[in-house]
Design a protein around this motif. Structure first.
Motif, PDB file in Angstrom:
ATOM      1  N   UNK A 100      62.286 -60.302 105.518  1.00  0.00           N
ATOM      2  CA  UNK A 100      61.249 -60.793 104.598  1.00  0.00           C
ATOM      3  C   UNK A 100      60.100 -61.441 105.368  1.00  0.00           C
ATOM      4  N   UNK A 101      60.403 -61.924 106.575  1.00  0.00           N
ATOM      5  CA  UNK A 101      59.363 -62.559 107.392  1.00  0.00           C
ATOM      6  C   UNK A 101      58.404 -61.513 107.962  1.00  0.00           C
ATOM      7  N   UNK A 102      58.952 -60.457 108.558  1.00  0.00           N
ATOM      8  CA  UNK A 102      58.090 -59.470 109.228  1.00  0.00           C
ATOM      9  C   UNK A 102      57.445 -58.498 108.249  1.00  0.00           C
ATOM     10  N   UNK A 103      58.015 -58.367 107.036  1.00  0.00           N
ATOM     11  CA  UNK A 103      57.389 -57.505 106.023  1.00  0.00           C
ATOM     12  C   UNK A 103      56.430 -58.288 105.135  1.00  0.00           C
ATOM     13  N   UNK A 121      59.911 -69.024 113.988  1.00  0.00           N
ATOM     14  CA  UNK A 121      59.409 -68.175 112.907  1.00  0.00           C
ATOM     15  C   UNK A 121      57.975 -67.743 113.174  1.00  0.00           C
ATOM     16  N   UNK A 122      57.159 -68.668 113.680  1.00  0.00           N
ATOM     17  CA  UNK A 122      55.766 -68.350 113.983  1.00  0.00           C
ATOM     18  C   UNK A 122      55.686 -67.275 115.065  1.00  0.00           C
ATOM     19  N   UNK A 123      56.405 -67.490 116.167  1.00  0.00           N
ATOM     20  CA  UNK A 123      56.378 -66.525 117.266  1.00  0.00           C
ATOM     21  C   UNK A 123      56.967 -65.184 116.843  1.00  0.00           C
ATOM     22  N   UNK A 126      54.493 -63.367 114.611  1.00  0.00           N
ATOM     23  CA  UNK A 126      53.321 -62.918 115.365  1.00  0.00           C
ATOM     24  C   UNK A 126      53.565 -61.552 116.013  1.00  0.00           C
ATOM     25  N   UNK A 127      54.780 -61.334 116.474  1.00  0.00           N
ATOM     26  CA  UNK A 127      55.132 -60.044 117.072  1.00  0.00           C
ATOM     27  C   UNK A 127      55.621 -59.069 116.011  1.00  0.00           C
ATOM     28  N   UNK A 128      56.445 -59.572 115.086  1.00  0.00           N
ATOM     29  CA  UNK A 128      57.121 -58.707 114.125  1.00  0.00           C
ATOM     30  C   UNK A 128      56.219 -58.083 113.080  1.00  0.00           C
ATOM     31  N   UNK A 129      55.248 -58.836 112.573  1.00  0.00           N
ATOM     32  CA  UNK A 129      54.381 -58.305 111.509  1.00  0.00           C
ATOM     33  C   UNK A 129      53.544 -57.116 112.009  1.00  0.00           C
ATOM     34  N   UNK A 130      52.825 -57.232 113.143  1.00  0.00           N
ATOM     35  CA  UNK A 130      52.077 -56.059 113.624  1.00  0.00           C
ATOM     36  C   UNK A 130      52.986 -54.879 113.971  1.00  0.00           C
ATOM     37  N   UNK A 131      54.167 -55.179 114.542  1.00  0.00           N
ATOM     38  CA  UNK A 131      55.073 -54.088 114.900  1.00  0.00           C
ATOM     39  C   UNK A 131      55.608 -53.394 113.650  1.00  0.00           C
TER      40      UNK A 131
END
Length: 241
Positions: A100-103, A121-123, A126-131
């Motif tokens: 739910x965080x990265x989506x 969660x922030x870090x 930052x990587x997970x959402x663009x990926x």
């Protein structure tokens, strides 16, 4: 053909790395947050016993108890006996939170308890959402031919003009999307989630797929739910599409 095979291999690598990234996040979140959750549960249970042992409850004691209960409930920790056996930070629940965080759905039913968890969660996002966006884009590019170009070409070869063929394909694709991403999941939710109606399931699917994530309906949160871990992993697949 060599290029097509290479592109599918690259997509498989993306998806595999995405799953590994979710597992990594789940392990980190679980190791950081579960001890904090256990400590909060213990403190809440001690406070509950102290409250029950009072012969005459004062306004101050009642207010202190309610404030603690409300603060714990904000983080998904309940004072109720039938809800105290289920952790919000086991591996499956942590993976569900990472998803739910990265989506960017973010239901808000579970949030990090510790400062370390908040910083991670922030870090992680930052990587997970663009990926995640990269993986979804790669998936869309690969399924464009089998789901769009090939069916339209088949309809045109069967004798339809380009415009009617496009309209027929759109209607068929719309029916497929509605059945696979709304009707079928809603039927499962209404059967598994005892308090959900079929409309609630449709509503949850729409809110999740649009990444609105209001958090008023969250699957897999009922106490003593059977196959909860497997169920949460299946819901992750629905929310990631």
């Amino acid at each position: 053909m060599h290029f097509v095979g290479r592109s599918w291999l690259l997509l498989t690598g993306f998806i595999l790395f995405y799953v590994i990234y979710l597992l990594f996040g789940a392990l980190v979140f679980s190791s950081i947050e579960r001890p904090m959750e256990d400590r909060m549960r213990t403190e809440l249970e001690v406070l509950k016993q102290e409250f029950l042992n009072l012969s005459c409850v004062s306004d101050a004691a009642l207010e202190r108890f309610l404030l603690k209960v409300l603060a714990a409930n904000k983080y998904g920790v309940s004072v109720l006996r039938n809800a105290s056996t289920t952790s919000n930070w086991d591996l499956a629940s942590s993976m569900f939170f990472a998803n739910t965080l990265v989506t960017t759905v973010g239901y808000g039913h579970t949030t990090p308890l510790s400062d370390t968890g908040k910083a991670f969660s922030i870090l992680y996002a930052l990587i997970g959402v663009p990926f995640t966006m990269l993986v979804l884009t790669a998936c869309v590019q690969r399924i464009m031919f089998p789901l769009v170009l090939a069916p339209v070409g088949l309809l045109q070869r069967s004798g339809l003009e380009p415009r009617p063929a496009t309209i027929v394909h759109f209607l068929l694709l719309l029916i497929l999307v509605v059945m696979c991403f709304f009707v079928a999941p809603a039927a499962v939710f209404s059967a598994v989630e005892l308090s959900w109606s079929f409309l609630d399931g449709i509503y949850f699917c729409f809110i999740s797929l649009c990444t609105i994530g209001l958090g008023d309906f969250v699957p897999g949160t009922q106490p003593n739910q059977q196959y909860r871990s497997l169920y949460q992993v299946a819901v992750m697949g629905e929310c990631s599409c």
